[in-house]
Scaffold this motif. Structure first.
Motif, PDB file in Angstrom:
ATOM      1  N   UNK A 141       1.261  -1.395   0.224  1.00  0.00           N
ATOM      2  CA  UNK A 141       0.372   0.167  -0.001  1.00  0.00           C
ATOM      3  C   UNK A 141       0.698   1.272  -0.241  1.00  0.00           C
ATOM      4  N   UNK A 142       0.570   2.320  -1.030  1.00  0.00           N
ATOM      5  CA  UNK A 142       1.354   3.380  -1.260  1.00  0.00           C
ATOM      6  C   UNK A 142       2.858   2.928  -1.116  1.00  0.00           C
ATOM      7  N   UNK A 143       2.970   1.923  -1.539  1.00  0.00           N
ATOM      8  CA  UNK A 143       4.177   1.644  -2.721  1.00  0.00           C
ATOM      9  C   UNK A 143       5.050   1.823  -3.807  1.00  0.00           C
ATOM     10  N   UNK A 144       5.836   2.015  -4.634  1.00  0.00           N
ATOM     11  CA  UNK A 144       6.202   2.029  -6.184  1.00  0.00           C
ATOM     12  C   UNK A 144       5.059   1.664  -7.069  1.00  0.00           C
ATOM     13  N   UNK A 145       4.522   0.924  -7.074  1.00  0.00           N
ATOM     14  CA  UNK A 145       3.694   0.551  -7.562  1.00  0.00           C
ATOM     15  C   UNK A 145       2.146   0.733  -7.794  1.00  0.00           C
ATOM     16  N   UNK A 146       2.016   0.925  -6.187  1.00  0.00           N
ATOM     17  CA  UNK A 146       0.559   2.182  -6.575  1.00  0.00           C
ATOM     18  C   UNK A 146       0.190   3.197  -6.391  1.00  0.00           C
ATOM     19  N   UNK A 147       1.857   4.096  -7.003  1.00  0.00           N
ATOM     20  CA  UNK A 147       1.733   5.935  -6.921  1.00  0.00           C
ATOM     21  C   UNK A 147       1.329   6.278  -8.314  1.00  0.00           C
ATOM     22  N   UNK A 148       1.625   5.963  -9.955  1.00  0.00           N
ATOM     23  CA  UNK A 148       0.899   6.105 -10.641  1.00  0.00           C
ATOM     24  C   UNK A 148      -0.800   5.592 -10.498  1.00  0.00           C
ATOM     25  N   UNK A 149      -1.041   4.155  -9.716  1.00  0.00           N
ATOM     26  CA  UNK A 149      -2.248   3.572 -10.450  1.00  0.00           C
ATOM     27  C   UNK A 149      -3.208   4.963 -10.209  1.00  0.00           C
ATOM     28  N   UNK A 150      -3.798   5.833  -9.607  1.00  0.00           N
ATOM     29  CA  UNK A 150      -4.681   6.992  -9.783  1.00  0.00           C
ATOM     30  C   UNK A 150      -4.738   7.388 -11.810  1.00  0.00           C
ATOM     31  N   UNK A 151      -3.482   7.703 -11.758  1.00  0.00           N
ATOM     32  CA  UNK A 151      -3.520   8.224 -12.972  1.00  0.00           C
ATOM     33  C   UNK A 151      -3.468   6.970 -14.143  1.00  0.00           C
ATOM     34  N   UNK A 152      -3.397   5.949 -14.310  1.00  0.00           N
ATOM     35  CA  UNK A 152      -3.379   5.007 -14.576  1.00  0.00           C
ATOM     36  C   UNK A 152      -5.636   4.819 -15.099  1.00  0.00           C
ATOM     37  N   UNK A 153      -5.793   4.888 -13.964  1.00  0.00           N
ATOM     38  CA  UNK A 153      -7.063   4.562 -13.849  1.00  0.00           C
ATOM     39  C   UNK A 153      -8.134   5.919 -14.333  1.00  0.00           C
TER      40      UNK A 153
END
Length: 238
Positions: free
Chosen positions: A104-116
């Motif tokens: 949670x809050x790690x490297x791969x989650x950072x761009x998640x909102x932008x990707x979605x």
């Protein structure tokens, strides 16, 4: 974990999407899912490399992949790169992108909102690939998985790109919309009994997951009370 091998798979998948995109595409199908890794970083965009330099490779010209990306050694934080890749996915007819998430809050989650956000603008839905991350030097436990699913529900569950399935399965009798989660390396520090106990207590709650796990024993799906199985390169639903 064979990280280098998974890098090759991720790059190959993106190349496949690219080649399919060149031929155009029809409507999007939610029966077609694609792994979309958000773990790439570049010196130009982020100040350092991540996942391009594995196995003693020397990016940007020499990358840890058997295919060289059309976008070069891009960054998963680069909105322009995400925009192009989501457009390629759309043109290929693939309706669901599986976003990898570690901590949670790690490297791969950072761009998640932008990707979605970008996926939603293309009509693409997003599910989540839960990775077998470490907590204090140990692999995640079932309690870590439960906390992560709660977090993803709370953070992204109302996003227009959030992919949900509204159908009962053998172990998930509810027909209410449920967010979809894949689990990679499902048995690293988690037993079949752990999975079954968690799935049973999650059913018919606000955090009831439509969960697709990786098989272990021949009776894995029954033993774990999952909704589906994935061998990583495909999936089936009960």
């Amino acid at each position: 974990m064979k990280t280098g091998f998974r890098v090759l798979i991720a790059a190959a998948v993106l190349c496949l999407v690219t080649s399919m995109a060149l031929a155009g595409g029809g409507g999007l199908s939610n029966n077609l899912h694609i792994a979309y890794y958000q773990w790439y970083r570049s010196v130009a965009h982020d100040g350092g490399w991540s996942h391009w330099e594995g196995n003693d490779h020397d990016p940007p010209d020499d990358v840890s992949s058997c295919f060289y990306p059309v976008l070069g050694a891009y960054s998963s934080m680069d909105k322009a790169a995400i925009e192009k890749q989501m457009e390629w996915i759309k043109r290929s007819g693939i309706g669901v992108a599986l976003l990898d998430v570690w901590t949670i809050g790690g490297e791969t989650e950072i761009p998640t909102m932008t990707s979605m956000d970008i996926a939603a603008s293309k009509g693409i839905r997003c599910a989540f690939y839960l990775e077998p991350y470490h907590v204090g030097g140990e692999y995640r436990t079932i309690n870590d998985v439960e906390a992560q699913i709660h977090y993803l529900y709370d953070t992204y569950g109302n996003h227009p790109a959030a992919y949900k399935i509204s159908r009962p399965t053998q172990w998930g009798p509810s027909s209410a919309p449920r967010m979809v989660f894949y689990s990679f390396s499902s048995f690293a520090n988690i037993t079949e009994a752990d999975w079954a106990a968690y799935m049973d207590r999650a059913r018919n709650t606000a955090y009831d997951p439509f969960l697709i796990g990786q098989p272990g024993s021949p009776g894995t799906m029954t033993n774990c009370h999952w909704d589906g199985l994935t061998p990583y390169d495909g999936f089936s639903v009960d």
